[in-house]
Design a protein around this motif. Structure first.
Motif, PDB file in Angstrom:
ATOM      1  N   MET A   1      19.188 -23.945 -34.237  1.00  0.00           N
ATOM      2  CA  MET A   1      17.996 -24.127 -33.913  1.00  0.00           C
ATOM      3  C   MET A   1      17.370 -25.652 -33.761  1.00  0.00           C
ATOM      4  N   SER A   2      16.145 -26.193 -32.791  1.00  0.00           N
ATOM      5  CA  SER A   2      16.183 -27.875 -32.678  1.00  0.00           C
ATOM      6  C   SER A   2      14.481 -27.581 -32.884  1.00  0.00           C
ATOM      7  N   ARG A   3      14.481 -28.961 -33.700  1.00  0.00           N
ATOM      8  CA  ARG A   3      13.085 -29.121 -34.088  1.00  0.00           C
ATOM      9  C   ARG A   3      12.085 -28.749 -33.085  1.00  0.00           C
ATOM     10  N   GLU A   4      12.670 -29.164 -32.291  1.00  0.00           N
ATOM     11  CA  GLU A   4      11.589 -29.100 -30.678  1.00  0.00           C
ATOM     12  C   GLU A   4      11.195 -28.036 -30.409  1.00  0.00           C
ATOM     13  N   THR A   5      12.383 -26.474 -30.896  1.00  0.00           N
ATOM     14  CA  THR A   5      12.020 -25.136 -30.272  1.00  0.00           C
ATOM     15  C   THR A   5      11.892 -24.708 -31.459  1.00  0.00           C
ATOM     16  N   GLY A   7       8.749 -25.628 -32.572  1.00  0.00           N
ATOM     17  CA  GLY A   7       7.260 -25.586 -33.015  1.00  0.00           C
ATOM     18  C   GLY A   7       7.048 -25.505 -31.469  1.00  0.00           C
ATOM     19  N   SER A   8       7.887 -24.931 -30.524  1.00  0.00           N
ATOM     20  CA  SER A   8       7.019 -23.857 -29.737  1.00  0.00           C
ATOM     21  C   SER A   8       6.968 -23.067 -29.285  1.00  0.00           C
ATOM     22  N   GLY A   9       5.538 -22.914 -28.200  1.00  0.00           N
ATOM     23  CA  GLY A   9       5.005 -21.545 -28.153  1.00  0.00           C
ATOM     24  C   GLY A   9       4.545 -21.638 -26.159  1.00  0.00           C
ATOM     25  N   VAL A  10       3.918 -20.271 -25.998  1.00  0.00           N
ATOM     26  CA  VAL A  10       3.584 -20.234 -25.032  1.00  0.00           C
ATOM     27  C   VAL A  10       2.025 -19.844 -24.878  1.00  0.00           C
ATOM     28  N   SER A  29       2.054 -16.964 -27.590  1.00  0.00           N
ATOM     29  CA  SER A  29       3.337 -16.482 -28.775  1.00  0.00           C
ATOM     30  C   SER A  29       4.140 -18.328 -29.316  1.00  0.00           C
ATOM     31  N   ARG A  30       4.255 -17.781 -30.102  1.00  0.00           N
ATOM     32  CA  ARG A  30       5.283 -19.125 -30.638  1.00  0.00           C
ATOM     33  C   ARG A  30       6.551 -18.600 -31.105  1.00  0.00           C
ATOM     34  N   THR A  31       7.255 -19.775 -30.724  1.00  0.00           N
ATOM     35  CA  THR A  31       9.179 -19.340 -31.592  1.00  0.00           C
ATOM     36  C   THR A  31       8.685 -18.754 -33.228  1.00  0.00           C
ATOM     37  N   GLY A  32       9.665 -17.928 -33.069  1.00  0.00           N
ATOM     38  CA  GLY A  32       9.646 -17.896 -35.127  1.00  0.00           C
ATOM     39  C   GLY A  32       8.445 -16.263 -35.472  1.00  0.00           C
ATOM     40  N   ASP A  33       7.496 -16.481 -33.866  1.00  0.00           N
ATOM     41  CA  ASP A  33       6.704 -15.025 -34.395  1.00  0.00           C
ATOM     42  C   ASP A  33       6.890 -13.950 -33.993  1.00  0.00           C
ATOM     43  N   PRO A  34       6.875 -12.973 -33.994  1.00  0.00           N
ATOM     44  CA  PRO A  34       7.999 -11.942 -33.489  1.00  0.00           C
ATOM     45  C   PRO A  34       6.722 -11.221 -32.085  1.00  0.00           C
ATOM     46  N   GLU A  59       1.270 -27.731 -34.224  1.00  0.00           N
ATOM     47  CA  GLU A  59       1.153 -29.287 -34.786  1.00  0.00           C
ATOM     48  C   GLU A  59       1.797 -28.608 -35.590  1.00  0.00           C
ATOM     49  N   GLU A  60       0.959 -28.400 -36.821  1.00  0.00           N
ATOM     50  CA  GLU A  60       1.408 -27.920 -38.341  1.00  0.00           C
ATOM     51  C   GLU A  60       2.145 -27.218 -38.236  1.00  0.00           C
ATOM     52  N   THR A  61       3.511 -26.538 -37.927  1.00  0.00           N
ATOM     53  CA  THR A  61       4.233 -26.242 -37.909  1.00  0.00           C
ATOM     54  C   THR A  61       5.727 -27.194 -37.733  1.00  0.00           C
ATOM     55  N   GLN A  62       5.400 -28.539 -37.131  1.00  0.00           N
ATOM     56  CA  GLN A  62       5.823 -29.222 -37.052  1.00  0.00           C
ATOM     57  C   GLN A  62       5.975 -30.051 -38.313  1.00  0.00           C
ATOM     58  N   ARG A  63       5.021 -30.111 -39.282  1.00  0.00           N
ATOM     59  CA  ARG A  63       5.435 -30.603 -40.520  1.00  0.00           C
ATOM     60  C   ARG A  63       5.435 -30.667 -41.991  1.00  0.00           C
TER      61      ARG A  63
END
Length: 63
Positions: A1-5, A7-10, A29-34, A59-63
Protein backbone atom coordinates in the motif's frame (compact mmCIF):
# COMPACT_ATOMS: atom_id res chain seq x y z
CA UNK A 1 0.00 0.00 0.00
CA UNK A 2 1.40 3.42 -0.90
CA UNK A 3 1.89 6.18 1.67
CA UNK A 4 -0.80 8.17 -0.14
CA UNK A 5 -3.48 5.54 0.45
CA UNK A 6 -2.28 4.77 4.00
CA UNK A 7 -3.21 8.29 5.07
CA UNK A 8 -6.52 8.55 3.29
CA UNK A 9 -10.06 8.67 4.52
CA UNK A 10 -13.58 9.71 3.73
CA UNK A 11 -15.87 12.09 5.58
CA UNK A 12 -19.52 12.49 4.70
CA UNK A 13 -21.26 15.58 6.04
CA UNK A 14 -25.03 15.83 6.02
CA UNK A 15 -26.21 19.21 7.27
CA UNK A 16 -29.57 20.83 7.89
CA UNK A 17 -31.17 23.65 9.86
CA UNK A 18 -33.26 22.62 12.87
CA UNK A 19 -35.06 25.22 14.97
CA UNK A 20 -32.80 27.91 13.54
CA UNK A 21 -29.54 26.06 14.29
CA UNK A 22 -27.17 24.42 11.85
CA UNK A 23 -26.85 20.70 12.62
CA UNK A 24 -24.58 18.20 10.91
CA UNK A 25 -24.08 14.46 11.02
CA UNK A 26 -20.45 13.67 10.23
CA UNK A 27 -19.62 10.11 9.28
CA UNK A 28 -16.00 9.17 8.69
CA UNK A 29 -13.66 6.30 8.05
CA UNK A 30 -9.93 6.00 7.44
CA UNK A 31 -7.77 3.50 5.63
CA UNK A 32 -6.59 0.87 8.09
CA UNK A 33 -9.45 1.50 10.54
CA UNK A 34 -12.23 -1.04 10.00
CA UNK A 35 -14.73 1.04 11.98
CA UNK A 36 -16.81 3.92 10.75
CA UNK A 37 -17.39 6.79 13.13
CA UNK A 38 -20.40 9.09 13.32
CA UNK A 39 -21.00 12.23 15.29
CA UNK A 40 -23.66 14.92 15.43
CA UNK A 41 -22.41 18.49 15.79
CA UNK A 42 -24.53 21.58 16.42
CA UNK A 43 -23.49 25.02 15.25
CA UNK A 44 -20.94 26.08 12.69
CA UNK A 45 -18.12 26.33 15.25
CA UNK A 46 -18.59 22.77 16.53
CA UNK A 47 -18.92 21.41 12.97
CA UNK A 48 -15.78 23.27 11.93
CA UNK A 49 -13.81 21.99 14.95
CA UNK A 50 -14.90 18.39 14.28
CA UNK A 51 -13.81 18.52 10.63
CA UNK A 52 -10.48 20.18 11.50
CA UNK A 53 -9.78 17.59 14.22
CA UNK A 54 -10.46 14.75 11.79
CA UNK A 55 -8.19 16.30 9.14
CA UNK A 56 -5.43 16.87 11.71
CA UNK A 57 -5.67 13.24 12.86
CA UNK A 58 -5.47 12.13 9.24
CA UNK A 59 -2.39 14.28 8.69
CA UNK A 60 -0.75 12.78 11.80
CA UNK A 61 -0.96 9.30 10.25
CA UNK A 62 1.56 10.48 7.64
CA UNK A 63 4.19 11.54 10.18
Amino acid sequence: MSRETEGSGVMLVRAWVHDGQLVARLQSSRTGDPDQHARVAVGLEQIHETVLRWLSDLEETQR
